[in-house]
Design a protein around this motif. Structure first.
Motif, PDB file in Angstrom:
ATOM      1  N   THR A   1       3.589   3.971   5.007  1.00 59.55           N
ATOM      2  CA  THR A   1       3.221   4.103   3.599  1.00 59.55           C
ATOM      3  C   THR A   1       2.612   2.808   3.081  1.00 59.55           C
ATOM      4  OG1 THR A   1       4.981   5.716   3.196  1.00 59.55           O
ATOM      5  CG2 THR A   1       4.066   4.594   1.276  1.00 59.55           C
ATOM      6  N   ALA A   2       3.176   1.682   3.504  1.00 55.75           N
ATOM      7  CA  ALA A   2       2.648   0.378   3.087  1.00 55.75           C
ATOM      8  C   ALA A   2       1.207   0.204   3.560  1.00 55.75           C
ATOM      9  CB  ALA A   2       3.525  -0.746   3.638  1.00 55.75           C
TER      10      ALA A   2
ATOM     11  N   VAL B   1      -0.952   2.002   1.073  1.00 52.09           N
ATOM     12  CA  VAL B   1      -1.046   1.230  -0.163  1.00 52.09           C
ATOM     13  C   VAL B   1      -1.948   0.011   0.035  1.00 52.09           C
ATOM     14  CG1 VAL B   1       0.252  -0.121  -1.858  1.00 52.09           C
ATOM     15  CG2 VAL B   1       1.222   1.996  -0.934  1.00 52.09           C
TER      16      VAL B   1
ATOM     17  N   GLY C   1      -5.492   0.968   0.137  1.00 52.48           N
ATOM     18  CA  GLY C   1      -5.946   1.291  -1.212  1.00 52.48           C
ATOM     19  C   GLY C   1      -6.291   0.039  -2.003  1.00 52.48           C
ATOM     20  N   MET C   2      -5.424  -0.971  -1.917  1.00 53.91           N
ATOM     21  CA  MET C   2      -5.692  -2.243  -2.595  1.00 53.91           C
ATOM     22  C   MET C   2      -6.927  -2.922  -2.005  1.00 53.91           C
ATOM     23  SD  MET C   2      -1.769  -3.681  -2.928  1.00 53.91           S
ATOM     24  CE  MET C   2      -2.267  -5.217  -3.688  1.00 53.91           C
TER      25      MET C   2
ATOM     26  N   GLY D   1      -3.828   5.308   6.868  1.00 52.47           N
ATOM     27  CA  GLY D   1      -4.058   5.346   5.440  1.00 52.47           C
ATOM     28  C   GLY D   1      -4.889   6.534   5.004  1.00 52.47           C
TER      29      GLY D   1
ATOM     30  N   GLU E   1      -3.684   9.921   2.860  1.00 47.59           N
ATOM     31  CA  GLU E   1      -4.345  10.231   1.592  1.00 47.59           C
ATOM     32  C   GLU E   1      -4.912  11.649   1.599  1.00 47.59           C
ATOM     33  OE1 GLU E   1      -5.885   9.996  -2.197  1.00 47.59           O
ATOM     34  OE2 GLU E   1      -4.362   8.809  -1.164  1.00 47.59           O
TER      35      GLU E   1
ATOM     36  N   VAL F   1      -2.946   3.737  -3.664  1.00 47.76           N
ATOM     37  CA  VAL F   1      -1.853   2.855  -4.089  1.00 47.76           C
ATOM     38  C   VAL F   1      -0.740   3.654  -4.764  1.00 47.76           C
ATOM     39  CG1 VAL F   1      -1.241   0.970  -5.664  1.00 47.76           C
ATOM     40  CG2 VAL F   1      -3.309   0.813  -4.285  1.00 47.76           C
TER      41      VAL F   1
ATOM     42  N   GLN G   1       0.857   5.948  -3.774  1.00 49.38           N
ATOM     43  CA  GLN G   1       1.900   6.347  -2.834  1.00 49.38           C
ATOM     44  C   GLN G   1       2.985   5.281  -2.654  1.00 49.38           C
ATOM     45  OE1 GLN G   1       0.708   8.307   0.803  1.00 49.38           O
ATOM     46  NE2 GLN G   1      -1.353   8.665   0.046  1.00 49.38           N
ATOM     47  N   VAL G   2       2.869   4.172  -3.379  1.00 47.19           N
ATOM     48  CA  VAL G   2       3.822   3.061  -3.201  1.00 47.19           C
ATOM     49  C   VAL G   2       5.262   3.500  -3.463  1.00 47.19           C
ATOM     50  CG1 VAL G   2       3.702   2.222  -5.590  1.00 47.19           C
ATOM     51  CG2 VAL G   2       4.163   0.612  -3.713  1.00 47.19           C
TER      52      VAL G   2
ATOM     53  N   PHE H   1       1.097  -4.697   2.535  1.00 42.55           N
ATOM     54  CA  PHE H   1       0.080  -4.246   1.581  1.00 42.55           C
ATOM     55  C   PHE H   1      -0.489  -5.353   0.695  1.00 42.55           C
ATOM     56  CE2 PHE H   1       3.919  -2.843  -1.023  1.00 42.55           C
ATOM     57  CZ  PHE H   1       3.711  -3.679  -2.112  1.00 42.55           C
TER      58      PHE H   1
END
Length: 486
Positions: A153-154, A157, A160-161, A309, A313, A405, A407-408, A426
């Motif tokens: 998950t990280a 995220v 995404g960042m 990732g 998504e 992000v 999903q954090v 992340f």
């Protein structure tokens, strides 16, 4: 009657395509796949312009790859690999020359006076072959499955960042602060905290429009935003002619100055200009092996992180966070390193900008085929990529970054053994501009903290091996100095 038969035949063909790509099963449709393919192409087409600039230096013999040749082959390799990804692996992941790897390759040529471009590209090919072997033996897939859910998950995220930062930087909304005395921050808003220039206005227009369309749940929101911002950019260029940063205008277009395309015959003579073991003859086995190892780790984990990732998504993972038919994705990615090195454009890999297409609704390989075909067309109309400036695409990347992000909340923040490594993962991805760096820091922190907690049984054996590999990766500079091969 013949007309009825033609209609039935057409419907039958579309039904077979739907079944093959699982379009309906994955909750998509033809419209979304086509829009997604277009969005992904526009989001990543800049690589056809950027790669020749990165690989522009001369080698030990004074030879250069040539901008036009690199652009043509970059488009060709990206197109073919992306089509294969779509048609065989059936995922909406597009491939092109990897940023970071190409910069490392360019620096390697510049910092090792004895190396030629074919020598360094040989190291890329060898790294790709090694990665292919790791996939075929199941090792790469096993590493992917060994990663804890919170770290996966990280990765989402972090990417995404990373995507959002790429969009903000490409648009000039966020800029690096010059290294001068008294500077207290590394980056800032525009120029001295002020937003200036027509291109920045294009970005703001596109971002506001895209956000409004997404919030209103308008179909094709991201693609509409890109198209509208591009039209605005073309008008701005025609009327105001703000210039380009490359021509010394800080407030100009960041790289691509919007213009209409024309036709040009591609020069593909770079294909096959590679010396597989040239670097070993020039530098010796130890030094060449260290360089190949650095390339391997970068493409190995960049691709894994990006794939995780994007699949998350798109909602294409199972309950355990694994990707069905992941071996096919990894095989195409490994082939990308071999093909990219063999064509002298550096390793090709899955692009985070594929998230733009996923944000548009793409869920299958049909979107990748659309993207790949556009890259093939761009090979003949290389100026096609000049139609859409960074500033018109950047809003899509920022919005997609937000989606990822979000999903954090799936990270288990109550367990510091995974929460701290997840945080490092992340944050370091965008802060170091590298997916592999974020993964490495997270993996190393995970095994260390679990060991301190006395929970080594919770750590998969492969995680220890990967963490050890990353220790070598981060320490490759001191190791080279110690061995006297730098």
């Amino acid at each position: 009657m013949p007309r009825q038969g033609n209609i039935q035949t057409k419907q039958g063909f579309l039904a077979k395509v739907d079944t093959y790509f699982e379009i309906t099963k994955r909750g998509s449709n033809y419209s979304r796949e086509i829009r997604g393919g277009l969005a992904t192409f526009f989001a990543m087409s800049y690589i056809v312009v950027l790669n020749p600039l990165i690989l522009s230096g001369a080698d030990a013999n004074g030879d250069e790859l040539g901008g036009a040749r690199v652009a043509a082959v970059t488009a060709l390799v990206a197109g073919v690999l992306t089509i294969v990804m779509g048609a065989w692996a059936k995922y909406p992941f597009a491939l092109a020359t990897g940023l970071g790897v190409n910069a490392f390759v360019a620096v390697t040529v510049a910092s090792n006076p004895g190396l030629t471009w074919p020598d360094v590209m040989g190291l890329v090919v060898l790294s790709g072959v090694t990665m292919l072997i790791l996939v075929l033996t199941g090792f790469r897939t096993a590493v992917f499955k060994a990663v804890p859910a919170s770290l996966k998950t990280a990765i989402v995220v972090g990417i995404g960042m990373f995507i959002a930062l790429i969009g903000l930087v490409n648009a000039g909304f966020v800029r690096r602060v010059p290294d001068v005395a008294g500077t207290t921050v590394p980056v800032g808003l525009g120029f001295d905290g002020k937003l200036m220039g027509w291109p920045t206005l294009v970005f703001i227009f596109g971002l506001v429009l895209t956000m409004v369309l997404v919030v209103r749940k308008v179909k094709g929101a991201i693609l509409i935003g890109i198209v509208a911002a591009t039209v605005f950019a073309l008008i701005v260029e025609a009327v105001a002619q703000p210039g380009s940063q490359g021509a010394g205008v800080p407030t100009g277009w960041s790289l691509v100055t919007p213009s209409l395309p024309d036709w040009s015959a591609p020069d593909l003579s770079l294909i096959g200009q590679v010396s597989i073991f040239g670097a070993f003859s020039e530098l010796g086995v130890t030094a060449a092996s260290l360089l190949a190892f650095a390339i391997l780790l970068s493409i190995f984990f960049d691709a894994m992180g990006t794939m995780v990732g994007l699949a998350n998504e798109a909602g294409l993972t199972d309950k355990e966070g694994n990707i069905p038919l992941v071996d096919r994705v990894l095989l195409v990615d490994a082939a990308g390193a071999i093909a990219g090195g063999g064509a002298s454009v550096s390793s090709s890999q899955i692009y985070v900008e594929s998230g733009a297409g996923i944000g548009e609704g793409a869920r299958t390989g049909l979107a990748s085929i659309v993207t790949g075909l556009l890259f093939v067309v761009a090979m003949f109309f290389t100026p096609l990529i000049y139609l859409v400036p960074f500033e018109a695409v950047a809003p899509a990347l920022v919005v997609v970054g937000f989606m990822m992000v979000a999903q954090v909340g799936r990270i288990d923040w109550s367990d510091w053994g995974v929460a701290l490594p997840a945080f490092l993962t992340f944050t370091l991805m965008p802060f170091t501009y590298s997916i592999a760096n974020g993964l490495g820091a997270g993996f190393i922190a995970y095994v260390i903290i679990r060991a301190v907690q006395g929970r080594t049984k919770d750590v998969h054996p492969l995680m220890w091996a990967v963490a050890g590999a990353f220790v070598i990766f981060f320490g490759i500079g001191p190791i080279e100095q110690l061995l006297g091969v730098s």
